[in-house]
Design an enzyme around this catalytic site. Structure first.
Site, PDB file in Angstrom:
ATOM      1  N   ASP A 287       0.849  -1.193   0.000  1.00  0.00           N
ATOM      2  CA  ASP A 287       0.000   0.000   0.000  1.00  0.00           C
ATOM      3  C   ASP A 287       0.886   1.246   0.000  1.00  0.00           C
ATOM      4  O   ASP A 287       1.618   1.504   0.960  1.00  0.00           O
ATOM      5  CB  ASP A 287      -0.906  -0.019   1.239  1.00  0.00           C
ATOM      6  CG  ASP A 287      -2.022   1.005   1.160  1.00  0.00           C
ATOM      7  OD1 ASP A 287      -2.093   1.738   0.157  1.00  0.00           O
ATOM      8  OD2 ASP A 287      -2.812   1.082   2.113  1.00  0.00           O
TER       9      ASP A 287
ATOM     10  N   GLU B 131      -2.740   0.264  -4.269  1.00  0.00           N
ATOM     11  CA  GLU B 131      -2.551  -0.898  -3.395  1.00  0.00           C
ATOM     12  C   GLU B 131      -2.894  -2.193  -4.127  1.00  0.00           C
ATOM     13  O   GLU B 131      -3.695  -2.212  -5.054  1.00  0.00           O
ATOM     14  CB  GLU B 131      -3.376  -0.778  -2.116  1.00  0.00           C
ATOM     15  CG  GLU B 131      -4.868  -0.748  -2.338  1.00  0.00           C
ATOM     16  CD  GLU B 131      -5.650  -0.732  -1.027  1.00  0.00           C
ATOM     17  OE1 GLU B 131      -5.385  -1.578  -0.148  1.00  0.00           O
ATOM     18  OE2 GLU B 131      -6.542   0.130  -0.899  1.00  0.00           O
TER      19      GLU B 131
END
Length: 401
Positions: free
Chosen positions: A16, A107
């Protein structure tokens, strides 16, 4: 007690990017580094961690953000730069493993279980990936490593910013149960408040309850899901090779009041964008979904389905405007700060049910001509007249095409 019949290995990575839009701006402009910045125009789309420490959050109005952080630097978004950075990072993901499940533009989940005989352990793969993203793309990224995508996602949340956290299979309860409910992926503010009303604060508090009690408090589906979450019984594999289920974009328009004409123009600008993307991907749309966010941060969704899938921008625009008209009362009462459009029930344009052109021009040929102009001269070459004064605004990108 966590029980699984499969070998218990932590081989799922959740990668992420940290404060993605803001990090790209800080990367590209050295003057912004280590400074509190907010990306957006009227509404905060992303905030640097320096700004977050002052309480600035995504979806907050620019005015509120400046009150919390007087030194805040506001930066207009550059979505082309974000898409380019995202593609570079996803290239690194795919160089790491073919098993990549994109979640959003910033992500993804990576399954590295199949590399156990030819590569280093998963946590070392994660460390190498972080270094590659930093060195080759110039961005900070946090990675959680665990047995399931859910636990990996929670691990990356806990490790932020710019961190790495491994949750070993024999340490899942010790990691998960002390966490506040708000840290659990899928537990939103409404659910958390409801659980707090019963005196439940942590994941461990919820884990001590029978499934029937949670089902009674939250409903059968939500209760069953949360029971599985706190007991580690979520799916263990990532999902790859699935065609995109929707194409969408949204525009933050800030606090109003806004005229109906302005909101309609903003929506139609989004319709043009998503229809171009749909046709470029050789897809058709079966359903149009309108998304609205209001001044009080509540949201509303409206949808309309076609009898047959379509590629027509005129069809999509007519459905979107009708949905907007159906929400007119809500917009008047609450004020709208964001409009979004999504095309779902996507199909292939190899098989399209034609409609007899009984009246008017062939709009399919018009769409094709407009797409050709945009492809040759850029997407700004053709703009709706209603957007000449209002501007196209910020259509937030999703996963790169």
């Amino acid at each position: 007690m966590f029980v699984s019949d499969a070998p218990r290995t932590a081989a799922i990575l959740h990668a992420d990017l940290d404060a993605f839009y803001a990090s790209v701006e800080q990367r590209d402009d050295p003057r912004l580094r280590h400074r509190p910045i907010a990306v957006g125009g009227g509404v905060v789309l992303a905030a640097s961690y320096e700004a977050k420490r002052c309480g600035v959050k995504t979806a907050m109005s620019g005015r509120e953000a400046r009150m919390l952080c007087p030194d805040l630097i506001e930066v207009r978004p550059r979505f082309d730069a974000y898409v380019e950075a995202s593609r570079a990072v996803f290239d690194l993901f795919h160089r790491t493993t073919p098993q990549v499940q994109g979640v959003s533009i910033d992500e993804a989940f990576l399954d590295v279980a199949g590399l156990h005989r030819i590569d280093v352990p998963p946590v070392d793969i994660a460390a190498r990936l972080r270094a590659q993203v930093r060195d080759e793309v110039g961005l900070p990224i946090t990675v959680g490593v665990a047995r399931t995508p859910f636990l990996a996602k929670v691990a990356s949340r806990v490790a932020k910013p710019d961190g790495l956290l491994l949750v070993p299979p024999d340490g899942e309860e010790a990691f998960l149960h002390p966490l506040p409910l708000e840290q659990l992926w899928g537990v939103g503010d409404v659910t958390a408040r409801k659980l707090h009303g019963y005196g439940l604060v942590t994941a461990g508090d919820v884990a001590s309850l029978p499934e029937q009690v949670l089902a009674g408090a939250l409903g059968r589906a939500a209760g069953r899901h949360l029971f599985a979450v706190v007991h580690g019984r979520t799916p263990e594999r990532v999902v790859t090779g699935r065609a995109r289920g929707s194409i969408g974009a949204q525009r933050a328009i800030g606090r109003g009041p806004h005229s109906p004409e302005f909101v309609r123009a903003a929506l139609l600008g989004l319709v043009d964008r998503v229809c171009r993307r749909m046709r470029k991907a050789h897809r058709t749309a079966g359903t149009v979904v309108l998304r609205l966010r209001f001044d009080d941060y509540t949201r509303a969704t409206r949808s309309r389905s076609f009898l047959h899938n379509t590629t027509s921008g005129a069809d999509v625009a007519a459905a979107a405007v009708a949905l907007l008209d159906s929400a007119e009362l809500l917009i008047r009462e609450r004020g709208v700060t964001l409009v979004g459009i999504a095309l779902t029930r996507l199909g292939s344009d190899a098989v399209v049910q034609p409609v007899l052109p009984l009246d008017g021009p062939d709009l399919g040929q018009l769409d094709a001509a407009m797409d050709a102009v945009s492809s040759r001269f850029g997407k700004g070459a053709l703009v709706r007249g209603s957007l000449l004064r209002a501007g196209e605004g910020f259509a937030v990108p999703q996963l790169p095409d």
